[in-house]
Design a protein around this motif. Structure first.
Motif, PDB file in Angstrom:
ATOM      1  N   GLY A   1      -2.732  13.141  33.578  1.00 44.77           N
ATOM      2  CA  GLY A   1      -1.320  13.393  33.243  1.00 44.77           C
ATOM      3  C   GLY A   1      -1.139  13.992  31.856  1.00 44.77           C
ATOM      4  O   GLY A   1      -0.024  14.076  31.346  1.00 44.77           O
ATOM      5  N   GLU A   2      -2.244  14.425  31.241  1.00 43.72           N
ATOM      6  CA  GLU A   2      -2.143  15.036  29.905  1.00 43.72           C
ATOM      7  C   GLU A   2      -1.814  16.521  30.041  1.00 43.72           C
ATOM      8  O   GLU A   2      -2.299  17.191  30.947  1.00 43.72           O
ATOM      9  CB  GLU A   2      -3.467  14.887  29.138  1.00 43.72           C
ATOM     10  N   TYR A   3      -1.020  17.023  29.085  1.00 47.39           N
ATOM     11  CA  TYR A   3      -0.623  18.442  29.090  1.00 47.39           C
ATOM     12  C   TYR A   3      -1.525  19.232  28.146  1.00 47.39           C
ATOM     13  O   TYR A   3      -1.713  18.852  26.993  1.00 47.39           O
ATOM     14  CB  TYR A   3       0.826  18.595  28.601  1.00 47.39           C
ATOM     15  N   TRP A   4      -2.040  20.339  28.655  1.00 43.62           N
ATOM     16  CA  TRP A   4      -2.900  21.216  27.857  1.00 43.62           C
ATOM     17  C   TRP A   4      -2.289  22.608  27.800  1.00 43.62           C
ATOM     18  O   TRP A   4      -1.619  23.033  28.736  1.00 43.62           O
ATOM     19  CB  TRP A   4      -4.297  21.321  28.505  1.00 43.62           C
ATOM     20  N   ARG A   5      -2.542  23.301  26.693  1.00 45.12           N
ATOM     21  CA  ARG A   5      -2.102  24.705  26.589  1.00 45.12           C
ATOM     22  C   ARG A   5      -3.203  25.522  25.932  1.00 45.12           C
ATOM     23  O   ARG A   5      -4.081  24.962  25.266  1.00 45.12           O
ATOM     24  CB  ARG A   5      -0.802  24.803  25.781  1.00 45.12           C
ATOM     25  N   VAL A   6      -3.103  26.830  26.118  1.00 43.60           N
ATOM     26  CA  VAL A   6      -4.103  27.729  25.524  1.00 43.60           C
ATOM     27  C   VAL A   6      -3.383  28.881  24.817  1.00 43.60           C
ATOM     28  O   VAL A   6      -2.399  29.413  25.331  1.00 43.60           O
ATOM     29  CB  VAL A   6      -5.061  28.276  26.622  1.00 43.60           C
ATOM     30  N   TYR A   7      -3.872  29.209  23.627  1.00 40.44           N
ATOM     31  CA  TYR A   7      -3.407  30.396  22.900  1.00 40.44           C
ATOM     32  C   TYR A   7      -4.589  31.337  22.724  1.00 40.44           C
ATOM     33  O   TYR A   7      -5.739  30.874  22.610  1.00 40.44           O
ATOM     34  CB  TYR A   7      -2.951  30.034  21.477  1.00 40.44           C
ATOM     35  N   TYR A   8      -4.302  32.638  22.626  1.00 40.98           N
ATOM     36  CA  TYR A   8      -5.356  33.556  22.180  1.00 40.98           C
ATOM     37  C   TYR A   8      -5.702  33.174  20.757  1.00 40.98           C
ATOM     38  O   TYR A   8      -4.807  32.881  19.954  1.00 40.98           O
ATOM     39  CB  TYR A   8      -4.864  35.012  22.215  1.00 40.98           C
ATOM     40  N   PHE A   9      -6.968  33.159  20.433  1.00 39.23           N
ATOM     41  CA  PHE A   9      -7.418  32.878  19.070  1.00 39.23           C
ATOM     42  C   PHE A   9      -7.099  34.098  18.218  1.00 39.23           C
ATOM     43  O   PHE A   9      -7.355  35.234  18.633  1.00 39.23           O
ATOM     44  CB  PHE A   9      -8.930  32.615  19.081  1.00 39.23           C
ATOM     45  N   ILE A  10      -6.544  33.880  17.055  1.00 40.39           N
ATOM     46  CA  ILE A  10      -6.222  35.014  16.186  1.00 40.39           C
ATOM     47  C   ILE A  10      -7.426  35.310  15.304  1.00 40.39           C
ATOM     48  O   ILE A  10      -7.869  34.464  14.522  1.00 40.39           O
ATOM     49  CB  ILE A  10      -4.938  34.745  15.398  1.00 40.39           C
ATOM     50  N   ARG A  11      -7.953  36.507  15.492  1.00 41.15           N
ATOM     51  CA  ARG A  11      -9.211  36.878  14.831  1.00 41.15           C
ATOM     52  C   ARG A  11      -8.994  37.359  13.408  1.00 41.15           C
ATOM     53  O   ARG A  11      -7.909  37.790  13.052  1.00 41.15           O
ATOM     54  CB  ARG A  11      -9.878  38.015  15.612  1.00 41.15           C
ATOM     55  N   ASP A  12     -10.083  37.311  12.665  1.00 42.26           N
ATOM     56  CA  ASP A  12     -10.086  37.817  11.280  1.00 42.26           C
ATOM     57  C   ASP A  12      -8.949  37.225  10.458  1.00 42.26           C
ATOM     58  O   ASP A  12      -8.251  37.926   9.727  1.00 42.26           O
ATOM     59  CB  ASP A  12     -10.005  39.359  11.258  1.00 42.26           C
ATOM     60  N   ALA A  13      -8.758  35.924  10.653  1.00 41.52           N
ATOM     61  CA  ALA A  13      -7.697  35.246   9.919  1.00 41.52           C
ATOM     62  C   ALA A  13      -8.297  34.044   9.211  1.00 41.52           C
ATOM     63  O   ALA A  13      -9.320  33.504   9.645  1.00 41.52           O
ATOM     64  CB  ALA A  13      -6.620  34.800  10.891  1.00 41.52           C
ATOM     65  N   ILE A  14      -7.649  33.627   8.118  1.00 41.42           N
ATOM     66  CA  ILE A  14      -8.095  32.395   7.469  1.00 41.42           C
ATOM     67  C   ILE A  14      -6.925  31.439   7.364  1.00 41.42           C
ATOM     68  O   ILE A  14      -5.767  31.840   7.304  1.00 41.42           O
ATOM     69  CB  ILE A  14      -8.717  32.620   6.059  1.00 41.42           C
ATOM     70  N   CYS A  15      -7.286  30.162   7.350  1.00 35.20           N
ATOM     71  CA  CYS A  15      -6.276  29.123   7.294  1.00 35.20           C
ATOM     72  C   CYS A  15      -6.655  28.239   6.109  1.00 35.20           C
ATOM     73  O   CYS A  15      -7.766  27.719   6.046  1.00 35.20           O
ATOM     74  CB  CYS A  15      -6.343  28.349   8.616  1.00 35.20           C
ATOM     75  N   PHE A  16      -5.743  28.111   5.153  1.00 35.00           N
ATOM     76  CA  PHE A  16      -6.069  27.330   3.954  1.00 35.00           C
ATOM     77  C   PHE A  16      -5.573  25.895   4.073  1.00 35.00           C
ATOM     78  O   PHE A  16      -4.445  25.659   4.501  1.00 35.00           O
ATOM     79  CB  PHE A  16      -5.418  27.946   2.710  1.00 35.00           C
ATOM     80  N   GLU A  17      -6.409  24.960   3.653  1.00 34.00           N
ATOM     81  CA  GLU A  17      -5.982  23.557   3.569  1.00 34.00           C
ATOM     82  C   GLU A  17      -5.361  23.288   2.203  1.00 34.00           C
ATOM     83  O   GLU A  17      -4.606  22.342   2.020  1.00 34.00           O
ATOM     84  CB  GLU A  17      -7.158  22.602   3.790  1.00 34.00           C
ATOM     85  N   LYS A  18      -5.719  24.112   1.217  1.00 36.93           N
ATOM     86  CA  LYS A  18      -5.064  24.011  -0.088  1.00 36.93           C
ATOM     87  C   LYS A  18      -5.048  25.400  -0.733  1.00 36.93           C
ATOM     88  O   LYS A  18      -5.798  26.286  -0.310  1.00 36.93           O
ATOM     89  CB  LYS A  18      -5.750  22.983  -0.973  1.00 36.93           C
ATOM     90  N   VAL A  19      -4.190  25.543  -1.739  1.00 34.19           N
ATOM     91  CA  VAL A  19      -4.073  26.856  -2.362  1.00 34.19           C
ATOM     92  C   VAL A  19      -5.321  27.124  -3.190  1.00 34.19           C
ATOM     93  O   VAL A  19      -5.698  26.318  -4.041  1.00 34.19           O
ATOM     94  CB  VAL A  19      -2.827  26.891  -3.284  1.00 34.19           C
ATOM     95  N   GLU A  20      -5.981  28.225  -2.890  1.00 37.56           N
ATOM     96  CA  GLU A  20      -7.149  28.581  -3.690  1.00 37.56           C
ATOM     97  C   GLU A  20      -6.772  29.604  -4.749  1.00 37.56           C
ATOM     98  O   GLU A  20      -7.168  29.502  -5.901  1.00 37.56           O
ATOM     99  CB  GLU A  20      -8.282  29.072  -2.789  1.00 37.56           C
ATOM    100  N   LYS A  21      -5.961  30.565  -4.355  1.00 31.87           N
ATOM    101  CA  LYS A  21      -5.488  31.562  -5.328  1.00 31.87           C
ATOM    102  C   LYS A  21      -3.967  31.602  -5.266  1.00 31.87           C
ATOM    103  O   LYS A  21      -3.397  31.650  -4.166  1.00 31.87           O
ATOM    104  CB  LYS A  21      -6.020  32.946  -4.947  1.00 31.87           C
ATOM    105  N   PRO A  22      -3.292  31.632  -6.418  1.00 32.96           N
ATOM    106  CA  PRO A  22      -1.821  31.664  -6.425  1.00 32.96           C
ATOM    107  C   PRO A  22      -1.246  32.786  -5.556  1.00 32.96           C
ATOM    108  O   PRO A  22      -0.248  32.592  -4.862  1.00 32.96           O
ATOM    109  CB  PRO A  22      -1.474  31.884  -7.902  1.00 32.96           C
ATOM    110  N   GLU A  23      -1.908  33.955  -5.557  1.00 31.32           N
ATOM    111  CA  GLU A  23      -1.384  35.089  -4.763  1.00 31.32           C
ATOM    112  C   GLU A  23      -1.297  34.722  -3.283  1.00 31.32           C
ATOM    113  O   GLU A  23      -0.407  35.194  -2.578  1.00 31.32           O
ATOM    114  CB  GLU A  23      -2.297  36.336  -4.852  1.00 31.32           C
ATOM    115  N   ASP A  24      -2.250  33.900  -2.807  1.00 29.71           N
ATOM    116  CA  ASP A  24      -2.222  33.515  -1.391  1.00 29.71           C
ATOM    117  C   ASP A  24      -0.978  32.669  -1.079  1.00 29.71           C
ATOM    118  O   ASP A  24      -0.372  32.793  -0.020  1.00 29.71           O
ATOM    119  CB  ASP A  24      -3.486  32.719  -1.012  1.00 29.71           C
TER     120      ASP A  24
END
Ligand code: ADP
Ligand code: GN1
Ligand code: MG
Length: 366
Positions: A104-127
């Motif tokens: 009874g669990e709901y699952w979904r799928v997205y296309y993976f977005i390539r050549d992208a980065i995801c930050f957990e914290k700010v590394e550079k102010p410009e980002d």
């Protein structure tokens, strides 16, 4: 049913060869799936929707499809990259935006977005600046979207006075006998009760407009282009609902302009970085493209403070309720997060005049 079998229910290309946990979200279970086809690798994001939080996954997916279809139309009109600048839902082989497994669990799928980065914290102010522009633009792009079409996935999500009532109930019930150990934090919440209602009152009095907002604008809910470091795609659209623009602004400040991680336990490290605050104000106003009213701009510092207070209070409520909402990775994790958020509020109080000055300065430029 294993996860490979699950992914095959969706209209994917290739044969699944790898599936591993991915990302650092607090809510859903996220996996990166790799599929192979004639030497090519196709990547997808597979997510189990947290059903105890999102009670109506069908309606939730309806919202996400409507919002991403609309965004795609805007991106096309603006000659953007339709494949990478918005999430794309992969439907099941029988045409549904989700799959319900045997449990009874709901699952979904997205296309993976390539050549992208995801930050957990700010590394550079410009980002951080670029993330502000992108979250502002997200709001601008959705400004013509009819909010009445959206299902309110989590009612009163950022109704802070309502969150306060929920906190009081958890405190009074004290089901896990934890109240005694958090008296300082409880006093902190109670001392801020009046302030917590400020934005909600302005909304109810028609002084702040209700808009279509993201409502969860953490830095790790945006993907940046790996080469240009420009904001690429706003993700985690579960909470897109009518809301306040200042809360989208505020939640980004809460997470990204904190000099420490959200769960840092050394509270001396937790401060508001005014340089980052200023960059975010500048970028967000640019991204919103002149759409914010003078009152919304004036209230930006409150957006930051109230989002931080509210989030700290939500972590504390969850701690009192036995850690059933946010994923925890260690004992007292929610309490650590709460203390961290309240330390950030205290630092904002010290820097309040400076925050208002910065906002006033940019308000004149809009
Ligand atoms: P949660 O609601 O649990 O926070 P998210 O939807 O934010 O879940 O996804 C968790 C993480 O997975 C994100 O922070 C991001 O790193 C990654 N992610 C999610 N969707 C995509 C996507 N389409 N392409 C690439 N990475 C993604
Ligand atoms: C949750 O899903 P995620 O990890 O991006 C939460 C936000 C909180 C945040 C605190 C649906 O966000 O509201 O601000 O954790 N999302 C939901 O880190 O409750
Ligand atoms: Mg997320």
């Amino acid at each position: 049913m294993d996860r490979e079998e699950l992914i095959c229910r969706f209209d994917i290309e290739g044969t699944p060869v790898q599936c591993e946990r991915y990302g650092n979200g607090h809510i859903n279970d996220t996996f990166l799936v790799q599929c192979e086809e004639a030497g090519r690798v196709h990547k997808y994001i597979l997510q189990k929707i947290n059903k105890s939080i999102f009670k109506e996954p069908r309606m939730l997916m309806g919202n996400i499809e409507m919002v991403t279809d609309y965004l795609r139309k805007v991106i096309r009109e603006e000659n953007g990259d339709e494949q990478r600048e918005t999430l794309r839902v992969v439907r099941t082989k029988d045409g549904k935006p989700y799959y319900i497994d045997d449990a009874g669990e709901y699952w979904r799928v997205y296309y993976f977005i390539r050549d992208a980065i995801c930050f957990e914290k700010v590394e550079k102010p410009e980002d951080f600046y670029e993330s502000a522009v992108a979250f502002g633009e997200f709001q601008r792009k959705l400004s013509g979207f009819d909010a009445s079409q959206l299902y309110e996935v989590i009612p009163d999500f950022h109704n802070t006075p309502k969150r306060y009532q929920d906190f009081m109930k958890a405190m009074q019930a004290d089901r896990f006998h934890r109240v005694q150990s958090v008296s300082e934090e409880i006093t902190f919440v109670i001392n801020h009760k009046e302030e917590m209602g400020i934005c909600q009152k302005l909304l109810e009095g028609g002084k702040l407009p209700l808009r279509v907002t993201h409502n969860d604008t953490k830095l790790n809910n945006i993907l940046m282009d790996a080469n240009t470091h420009k904001g690429l795609c706003v993700i985690d659209l579960d909470t897109v609902m009518p809301g306040l623009s200042i809360f989208d602004f505020g939640d980004s400040i809460r997470f990204g302009a904190n000099t420490a991680a959200e769960d840092e336990t050394d509270l001396n490290k937790v401060t508001l970085n005014l340089e980052l605050f200023e960059l975010y104000v500048k970028g967000f106003l640019k991204g919103c493209g002149g759409k914010l009213t003078p009152k919304e701009i004036e209230m930006l510092p409150y957006g930051a403070k109230i989002m931080t207070l509210e989030c700290g209070m939500r972590f504390l409520t969850d701690y009192l309720q036995g850690d059933s909402y946010f994923k925890i990775h260690r004992e007292n994790h929610n309490l650590d997060r709460c203390r961290n958020q309240f330390a950030l509020v205290r630092d904002m109080e010290k820097k309040w005049d400076a925050m208002e000055k910065i906002v006033n300065r940019y308000a004149k430029e809009v």
